[in-house]
Scaffold this motif. Structure first.
Motif, mmCIF file in Angstrom:
data_model
loop_
_atom_site.group_PDB
_atom_site.id
_atom_site.type_symbol
_atom_site.label_atom_id
_atom_site.label_comp_id
_atom_site.label_asym_id
_atom_site.label_seq_id
_atom_site.Cartn_x
_atom_site.Cartn_y
_atom_site.Cartn_z
ATOM 1 N N ASP A 38 54.821 39.275 26.617
ATOM 2 C CA ASP A 38 54.386 38.059 27.308
ATOM 3 C C ASP A 38 53.074 38.231 28.057
ATOM 4 O OD1 ASP A 38 55.193 39.694 29.362
ATOM 5 O OD2 ASP A 38 56.590 38.263 30.264
ATOM 6 N N GLY A 39 52.464 39.383 27.944
ATOM 7 C CA GLY A 39 51.192 39.616 28.624
ATOM 8 C C GLY A 39 51.318 39.934 30.098
ATOM 9 N N GLY A 40 52.548 40.132 30.576
ATOM 10 C CA GLY A 40 52.760 40.396 31.998
ATOM 11 C C GLY A 40 52.079 41.666 32.488
ATOM 12 N N TYR A 41 52.089 42.698 31.649
ATOM 13 C CA TYR A 41 51.460 43.964 32.026
ATOM 14 C C TYR A 41 49.958 43.787 32.211
ATOM 15 C CZ TYR A 41 49.702 48.770 31.380
ATOM 16 O OH TYR A 41 49.040 49.960 31.512
ATOM 17 N N TRP A 42 49.328 43.084 31.281
ATOM 18 C CA TRP A 42 47.881 42.864 31.389
ATOM 19 C C TRP A 42 47.532 42.051 32.632
ATOM 20 C CZ3 TRP A 42 43.297 44.497 30.557
ATOM 21 C CH2 TRP A 42 42.202 43.644 30.671
ATOM 22 N N SER A 43 48.356 41.079 32.965
ATOM 23 C CA SER A 43 48.088 40.254 34.152
ATOM 24 C C SER A 43 48.134 41.100 35.427
ATOM 25 C CB SER A 43 49.082 39.096 34.242
ATOM 26 O OG SER A 43 50.395 39.570 34.476
ATOM 27 N N LEU A 44 48.896 42.192 35.409
ATOM 28 C CA LEU A 44 48.942 43.087 36.564
ATOM 29 C C LEU A 44 47.682 43.956 36.643
ATOM 30 C CD1 LEU A 44 52.656 44.340 36.353
ATOM 31 C CD2 LEU A 44 51.711 42.682 37.973
ATOM 32 N N LEU A 45 47.032 44.168 35.505
ATOM 33 C CA LEU A 45 45.842 45.014 35.477
ATOM 34 C C LEU A 45 44.564 44.250 35.813
ATOM 35 C CD1 LEU A 45 46.511 47.075 32.221
ATOM 36 C CD2 LEU A 45 46.979 47.741 34.584
ATOM 37 N N GLU A 46 44.558 42.966 35.555
ATOM 38 C CA GLU A 46 43.341 42.176 35.772
ATOM 39 C C GLU A 46 42.810 42.249 37.198
ATOM 40 O OE1 GLU A 46 42.930 38.573 32.794
ATOM 41 O OE2 GLU A 46 44.908 38.521 33.759
ATOM 42 N N PRO A 47 43.660 42.209 38.241
ATOM 43 C CA PRO A 47 43.127 42.348 39.605
ATOM 44 C C PRO A 47 42.458 43.701 39.850
ATOM 45 C CG PRO A 47 45.329 41.390 39.660
ATOM 46 C CD PRO A 47 45.101 41.866 38.261
ATOM 47 N N THR A 48 42.962 44.747 39.189
ATOM 48 C CA THR A 48 42.350 46.074 39.323
ATOM 49 C C THR A 48 40.929 46.059 38.790
ATOM 50 O OG1 THR A 48 44.515 47.154 39.072
ATOM 51 C CG2 THR A 48 42.559 48.510 38.683
ATOM 52 N N ILE A 49 40.746 45.397 37.660
ATOM 53 C CA ILE A 49 39.402 45.294 37.077
ATOM 54 C C ILE A 49 38.503 44.432 37.961
ATOM 55 C CG2 ILE A 49 38.085 44.461 35.092
ATOM 56 C CD1 ILE A 49 40.536 45.107 33.352
ATOM 57 N N ALA A 50 39.047 43.302 38.408
ATOM 58 C CA ALA A 50 38.263 42.374 39.224
ATOM 59 C C ALA A 50 37.768 43.003 40.522
ATOM 60 C CB ALA A 50 39.086 41.124 39.522
ATOM 61 N N SER A 51 38.561 43.919 41.088
ATOM 62 C CA SER A 51 38.196 44.539 42.366
ATOM 63 C C SER A 51 37.388 45.818 42.190
ATOM 64 C CB SER A 51 39.459 44.848 43.177
ATOM 65 O OG SER A 51 40.284 45.777 42.489
ATOM 66 N N SER A 52 37.184 46.245 40.947
ATOM 67 C CA SER A 52 36.457 47.480 40.693
ATOM 68 C C SER A 52 34.959 47.296 40.886
ATOM 69 C CB SER A 52 36.728 47.968 39.270
ATOM 70 O OG SER A 52 35.875 49.034 38.924
ATOM 71 N N ALA A 53 34.333 48.281 41.518
ATOM 72 C CA ALA A 53 32.879 48.247 41.680
ATOM 73 C C ALA A 53 32.177 48.402 40.331
ATOM 74 C CB ALA A 53 32.446 49.359 42.627
ATOM 75 N N ALA A 54 32.919 48.897 39.331
ATOM 76 C CA ALA A 54 32.346 49.116 37.998
ATOM 77 C C ALA A 54 32.755 48.019 37.017
ATOM 78 C CB ALA A 54 32.780 50.470 37.472
ATOM 79 N N ARG A 55 33.238 46.897 37.505
ATOM 80 C CA ARG A 55 33.757 45.845 36.611
ATOM 81 C C ARG A 55 32.707 45.344 35.614
ATOM 82 N NH1 ARG A 55 33.450 44.003 41.724
ATOM 83 N NH2 ARG A 55 32.026 42.278 42.209
ATOM 84 N N ASP A 56 31.430 45.367 36.026
ATOM 85 C CA ASP A 56 30.382 44.891 35.120
ATOM 86 C C ASP A 56 30.114 45.864 33.985
ATOM 87 O OD1 ASP A 56 30.067 42.640 36.676
ATOM 88 O OD2 ASP A 56 28.424 43.481 37.869
ATOM 89 N N ARG A 57 30.702 47.061 34.063
ATOM 90 C CA ARG A 57 30.526 48.052 33.006
ATOM 91 C C ARG A 57 31.761 48.150 32.110
ATOM 92 N NH1 ARG A 57 28.745 53.154 36.232
ATOM 93 N NH2 ARG A 57 28.980 51.943 38.143
ATOM 94 N N ILE A 58 32.664 47.187 32.263
ATOM 95 C CA ILE A 58 33.877 47.138 31.430
ATOM 96 C C ILE A 58 33.768 45.959 30.466
ATOM 97 C CG2 ILE A 58 36.384 46.922 31.399
ATOM 98 C CD1 ILE A 58 36.429 48.057 34.235
ATOM 99 N N ILE A 59 33.768 46.261 29.179
ATOM 100 C CA ILE A 59 33.725 45.233 28.134
ATOM 101 C C ILE A 59 35.145 44.933 27.714
ATOM 102 C CG2 ILE A 59 32.963 44.712 25.784
ATOM 103 C CD1 ILE A 59 30.618 46.637 26.265
ATOM 104 N N ARG A 60 35.521 43.669 27.769
ATOM 105 C CA ARG A 60 36.888 43.277 27.458
ATOM 106 C C ARG A 60 36.933 42.349 26.244
ATOM 107 N NH1 ARG A 60 37.545 41.350 33.474
ATOM 108 N NH2 ARG A 60 35.317 41.764 33.329
ATOM 109 N N LYS A 61 37.687 42.768 25.244
ATOM 110 C CA LYS A 61 37.987 41.879 24.115
ATOM 111 C C LYS A 61 39.513 41.827 24.039
ATOM 112 C CE LYS A 61 37.205 41.037 19.182
ATOM 113 N NZ LYS A 61 36.634 39.688 19.343
#
Length: 284
Positions: A140-163
């Motif tokens: 159901d994508g629940g695991y990914w939804s838990l990871l998204e805030p980690t990416i959003a709060s990362s200082a390196a988020r602009d260096r993460i390519i997401r597909k």
């Protein structure tokens, strides 16, 4: 059971001995049904010695009824004349960037949270790191939804390519040719088909020490192994890789990794072993 009643011999290939244990939803009913299934088989094919040990130890299957068959190299995914620099251009990645790839379905046992925190750690020290996450969330994508805030709060988020979607076979080579290394921070696995896609493209692999990863990865030649569930050790291993001869001579090493994979996991070798086992079965 139907074929056993017809007095037919049953041969079963177990890619996962107990997927419920891997996915965190194991139960008495699941183990009972697996036990019955395995007991009904005349022969069971597995890809690793650890899988054989689990069948013997947890499901009481006699070792002589279990055969090890190598995991065949994945040579179905198209491998065109696309060059690594062209693949990087398509993804907006610089030629000098140090590119990590996480590829495949996104599920809890894949340990992506450890890679995200390790990446955040190494990106603070080196602005040249890039991370590609390519794959579709499982269930159901629940695991990914838990990871998204980690990416959003990362200082390196602009260096993460997401597909974050299904990646077709035709699209796959772009990611494996743009990357410098595949990272598999799994917490539980028996065998990984993604590893053999990487080997088919000659891409080194960093993986956690679970399942058969240590047996499949030759330290310093095809990749490196790190401690599972340990973001600091994963970060150190990534840095170690980018300081190694394996990375410094990557163009040559890609050729060597392809050669190694085709020698040890070729479909002709898989077919030879399989045919030999069926021949023995027919004489029982």
């Amino acid at each position: 059971l139907y074929y056993k009643l017809l007095r037919k011999r049953v041969v079963f290939t177990a890619h996962n001995v107990n997927a419920g244990a891997r996915d965190g939803n194991d139960s008495f009913i699941n183990r009972l049904s697996l036990r019955v299934q395995y007991k009904l088989c005349d022969e069971i094919f597995v890809h690793t010695a650890k899988m054989k040990y689990e069948l013997v130890g947890q499901f009481d299957i006699p070792g002589e009824r279990i055969s090890l068959i190598p995991y065949g190299i994945n040579n179905v995914v198209p491998d065109t004349a696309l060059a690594p620099n062209e693949a990087r251009e398509r993804l907006g990645i610089g030629s000098d960037d140090k590119v990590l790839l996480f590829f495949g379905s996104i599920a809890p046992y894949k340990g992506l949270e450890y890679l995200l925190t390790a990446f955040d750690e190494i990106a603070k020290q080196d602005k040249g790191y890039r991370l590609i996450i390519a794959g579709k969330p499982k269930w159901d994508g629940g695991y990914w939804s838990l990871l998204e805030p980690t990416i959003a709060s990362s200082a390196a988020r602009d260096r993460i390519i997401r597909k974050i979607e299904f990646v077709s076979d035709e699209q796959t080579e772009v990611f494996f040719k743009a990357a410098d290394v595949l990272v598999l921070p799994y917490t539980h696995i028996f065998q990984s088909g993604i590893l053999f896609i990487a080997y088919n493209f000659g891409l080194p692999v960093i993986a956690s020490d679970v399942g058969s990863m240590r047996e499949e990865i030759i330290d310093g030649r095809t990749g490196f192994v790190c401690k599972p569930r340990d973001r600091s050790d994963l970060a150190r291993t990534i840095v170690r890789y980018f300081q190694s001869d394996l990375y410094r001579d990557l163009e040559f090493q890609r050729v060597e990794i392809k050669r190694y994979a085709n020698e040890t996991h070729s479909w002709s070798e898989v077919a030879r072993i399989t045919a030999s086992i069926y021949s023995k079965l027919s004489k029982r």
